[in-house]
Design an enzyme around this catalytic site. Structure first.
Site, PDB file in Angstrom:
ATOM      1  N   CYS A  14      38.714  38.629  36.825  1.00  0.00           N
ATOM      2  CA  CYS A  14      39.902  37.914  37.308  1.00  0.00           C
ATOM      3  C   CYS A  14      40.298  36.919  36.219  1.00  0.00           C
ATOM      4  CB  CYS A  14      39.671  37.264  38.672  1.00  0.00           C
ATOM      5  SG  CYS A  14      38.451  35.931  38.700  1.00  0.00           S
ATOM      6  N   ASN A  17      37.107  33.571  36.726  1.00  0.00           N
ATOM      7  CA  ASN A  17      35.739  33.981  37.043  1.00  0.00           C
ATOM      8  C   ASN A  17      35.015  33.012  37.973  1.00  0.00           C
ATOM      9  OD1 ASN A  17      32.624  34.595  35.315  1.00  0.00           O
ATOM     10  ND2 ASN A  17      33.522  35.838  36.911  1.00  0.00           N
ATOM     11  N   CYS A  19      36.481  32.846  41.542  1.00  0.00           N
ATOM     12  CA  CYS A  19      36.907  33.209  42.899  1.00  0.00           C
ATOM     13  C   CYS A  19      36.775  34.713  43.148  1.00  0.00           C
ATOM     14  CB  CYS A  19      38.348  32.772  43.172  1.00  0.00           C
ATOM     15  SG  CYS A  19      38.601  30.978  43.168  1.00  0.00           S
ATOM     16  N   ARG A  20      37.770  35.466  42.719  1.00  0.00           N
ATOM     17  CA  ARG A  20      37.846  36.884  43.077  1.00  0.00           C
ATOM     18  C   ARG A  20      36.780  37.749  42.417  1.00  0.00           C
ATOM     19  NH1 ARG A  20      43.829  37.740  41.244  1.00  0.00           N
ATOM     20  NH2 ARG A  20      43.045  36.287  39.688  1.00  0.00           N
ATOM     21  N   SER A  21      36.627  37.640  41.107  1.00  0.00           N
ATOM     22  CA  SER A  21      35.666  38.526  40.430  1.00  0.00           C
ATOM     23  C   SER A  21      34.232  38.201  40.826  1.00  0.00           C
ATOM     24  CB  SER A  21      35.826  38.466  38.906  1.00  0.00           C
ATOM     25  OG  SER A  21      35.631  37.158  38.417  1.00  0.00           O
ATOM     26  N   ASP A 134      45.080  35.654  44.108  1.00  0.00           N
ATOM     27  CA  ASP A 134      44.193  34.558  43.740  1.00  0.00           C
ATOM     28  C   ASP A 134      44.203  33.513  44.849  1.00  0.00           C
ATOM     29  OD1 ASP A 134      42.689  32.575  42.547  1.00  0.00           O
ATOM     30  OD2 ASP A 134      43.761  32.661  40.636  1.00  0.00           O
TER      31      ASP A 134
END
Length: 167
Positions: A14, A17, A19-21, A134
């Site tokens: 993301c 690095n 939150c999402r990933s 995000d």
């Protein structure tokens, strides 16, 4: 007797690095650490296209969302994507189209490499690929939505990659 598939390596990406990933990595690690996928993934990691949070732990809302869903052993320090990642990983999954474009540019500059670089949302199970929005600037509900999406993408990817395995 069917032969065991070759183990694969997966990198989630993301922007920052945290939150999402990291959530994708935590979910993926949890699912593949148990049968029937145990031993089929040689390496799992996550990183960002930007260096904004290098060395930082995941966002507290990422961690609480994982923990609320039974993933309590995840630990990570944010890092930026490296050119060597395109040689090291079999699959590099972007969380949104901006991340994907950045990765494709880096992939070209890195001399390509073995990695298949794609939007993780291609495994949405729907007609169209999905992006993972995000959730950083929003509330906890955005993290919950990301968790649901990423869990679905993970299961769909594993079913497609290892069709001979019954989950």
């Amino acid at each position: 007797m069917a032969s065991t598939p070759e183990p694969i390596s997966v990198l989630f990406v993301c922007l920052g690095n945290i939150c999402r990933s990291t959530m994708a990595e935590g979910i993926f690690r949890s699912i593949v650490s148990k049968p029937p996928y145990e031993g089929l993934i040689s390496e799992i990691d996550s990183c960002g296209t930007g260096a904004y949070h290098t060395g930082s732990s995941p966002d507290s809302r990422t961690m609480s969302t994982l923990e609320d869903n039974g993933i309590t052993d995840y630990d990570h320090a944010a890092r930026k994507v490296h050119a060597s990642d395109f040689q090291k990983f079999d699959f590099i999954f972007a969380m949104d189209r901006d991340n994907l474009r950045d990765l494709q540019r880096l992939h070209q500059r890195a001399g390509l490499g073995k990695a298949s670089v794609k939007l993780f949302g291609e495994y949405s199970g729907k007609k169209r690929a999905e992006e993972v929005d995000d959730p950083y600037y929003g509330g906890r509900d955005g993290f919950e939505e990301a968790y649901q999406q990423l869990t679905r993408f993970t299961r769909n990817f594993l079913k497609e990659k290892f069709p001979e395995i019954e989950a």
